[in-house]
Design a protein around this motif. Structure first.
Motif, PDB file in Angstrom:
ATOM      1  N   ALA A  12      32.486  38.855  44.217  1.00 26.74           N
ATOM      2  CA  ALA A  12      31.395  38.755  44.579  1.00 26.74           C
ATOM      3  C   ALA A  12      30.508  40.140  43.911  1.00 26.74           C
ATOM      4  O   ALA A  12      29.388  39.972  43.923  1.00 26.74           O
ATOM      5  CB  ALA A  12      31.380  39.059  46.056  1.00 26.74           C
ATOM      6  N   ALA A  13      31.121  40.974  43.439  1.00 27.61           N
ATOM      7  CA  ALA A  13      30.423  42.202  42.611  1.00 27.61           C
ATOM      8  C   ALA A  13      30.379  42.037  41.290  1.00 27.61           C
ATOM      9  O   ALA A  13      29.909  42.852  40.582  1.00 27.61           O
ATOM     10  CB  ALA A  13      31.123  43.604  43.115  1.00 27.61           C
ATOM     11  N   GLY A  14      30.927  40.859  41.019  1.00 28.12           N
ATOM     12  CA  GLY A  14      31.021  40.369  39.434  1.00 28.12           C
ATOM     13  C   GLY A  14      32.085  40.915  38.675  1.00 28.12           C
ATOM     14  O   GLY A  14      31.981  41.134  37.510  1.00 28.12           O
ATOM     15  N   ILE A  15      33.086  41.417  39.509  1.00 30.70           N
ATOM     16  CA  ILE A  15      34.443  41.821  38.749  1.00 30.70           C
ATOM     17  C   ILE A  15      35.315  40.805  38.263  1.00 30.70           C
ATOM     18  O   ILE A  15      35.670  39.902  39.319  1.00 30.70           O
ATOM     19  CB  ILE A  15      34.801  42.889  39.449  1.00 30.70           C
ATOM     20  CG1 ILE A  15      33.770  44.030  39.614  1.00 30.70           C
ATOM     21  CG2 ILE A  15      36.488  43.320  38.706  1.00 30.70           C
ATOM     22  CD1 ILE A  15      34.394  45.217  40.490  1.00 30.70           C
ATOM     23  N   GLY A  52      40.870  38.770  50.561  1.00 28.49           N
ATOM     24  CA  GLY A  52      39.629  39.444  51.015  1.00 28.49           C
ATOM     25  C   GLY A  52      39.175  40.424  49.911  1.00 28.49           C
ATOM     26  O   GLY A  52      38.160  40.583  49.511  1.00 28.49           O
ATOM     27  N   LEU A  53      40.086  41.151  49.333  1.00 32.52           N
ATOM     28  CA  LEU A  53      39.733  42.161  48.341  1.00 32.52           C
ATOM     29  C   LEU A  53      39.400  41.403  47.080  1.00 32.52           C
ATOM     30  O   LEU A  53      38.253  41.606  46.276  1.00 32.52           O
ATOM     31  CB  LEU A  53      40.895  43.157  47.863  1.00 32.52           C
ATOM     32  CG  LEU A  53      40.653  44.135  46.802  1.00 32.52           C
ATOM     33  CD1 LEU A  53      39.545  44.802  46.836  1.00 32.52           C
ATOM     34  CD2 LEU A  53      41.975  44.904  46.379  1.00 32.52           C
ATOM     35  N   ILE A  54      40.047  40.173  46.900  1.00 32.17           N
ATOM     36  CA  ILE A  54      39.800  39.529  45.549  1.00 32.17           C
ATOM     37  C   ILE A  54      38.206  39.002  45.534  1.00 32.17           C
ATOM     38  O   ILE A  54      37.249  38.930  44.782  1.00 32.17           O
ATOM     39  CB  ILE A  54      40.547  38.232  45.311  1.00 32.17           C
ATOM     40  CG1 ILE A  54      42.054  38.721  44.713  1.00 32.17           C
ATOM     41  CG2 ILE A  54      40.036  37.252  44.231  1.00 32.17           C
ATOM     42  CD1 ILE A  54      43.079  37.888  44.630  1.00 32.17           C
ATOM     43  N   GLY A  55      38.025  38.599  47.040  1.00 32.85           N
ATOM     44  CA  GLY A  55      36.698  37.906  47.165  1.00 32.85           C
ATOM     45  C   GLY A  55      35.488  39.075  46.912  1.00 32.85           C
ATOM     46  O   GLY A  55      34.472  38.647  46.422  1.00 32.85           O
TER      47      GLY A  55
END
Length: 76
Positions: A38-41, A31-34
């Protein structure tokens, strides 16, 4: 709990030109990776990083230092 664990000078676990790597324990790595992506990181994952001690991913801080994200295995 804080744990400091030095690596050998010839370790290739993180870039040799970096003095250290921060490792953060997380919950719900997928979930954190997603959320990060999604924030462009940019998030790096490798199959060989996922072992019996947990799952790992890496991001890089603004100064170029690696930050490792670690999700330990679920307790049974």
């Amino acid at each position: 709990m804080t744990v400091l664990a030095p690596f050998p000078a010839d370790s290739d676990y993180f870039p040799a030109n970096q003095p250290f790597m921060l490792n953060l324990r997380v919950v719900d790595l997928a979930g954190l990776i997603g959320t990060l992506r999604a924030a462009g990181i940019e998030v790096e994952t490798r199959e060989e990083w996922d072992t019996e001690i947990g799952r790992f991913a890496r991001v890089t801080d603004p100064e170029g230092l690696p930050v490792e994200l670690w999700e330990p295995p679920a307790e049974t």
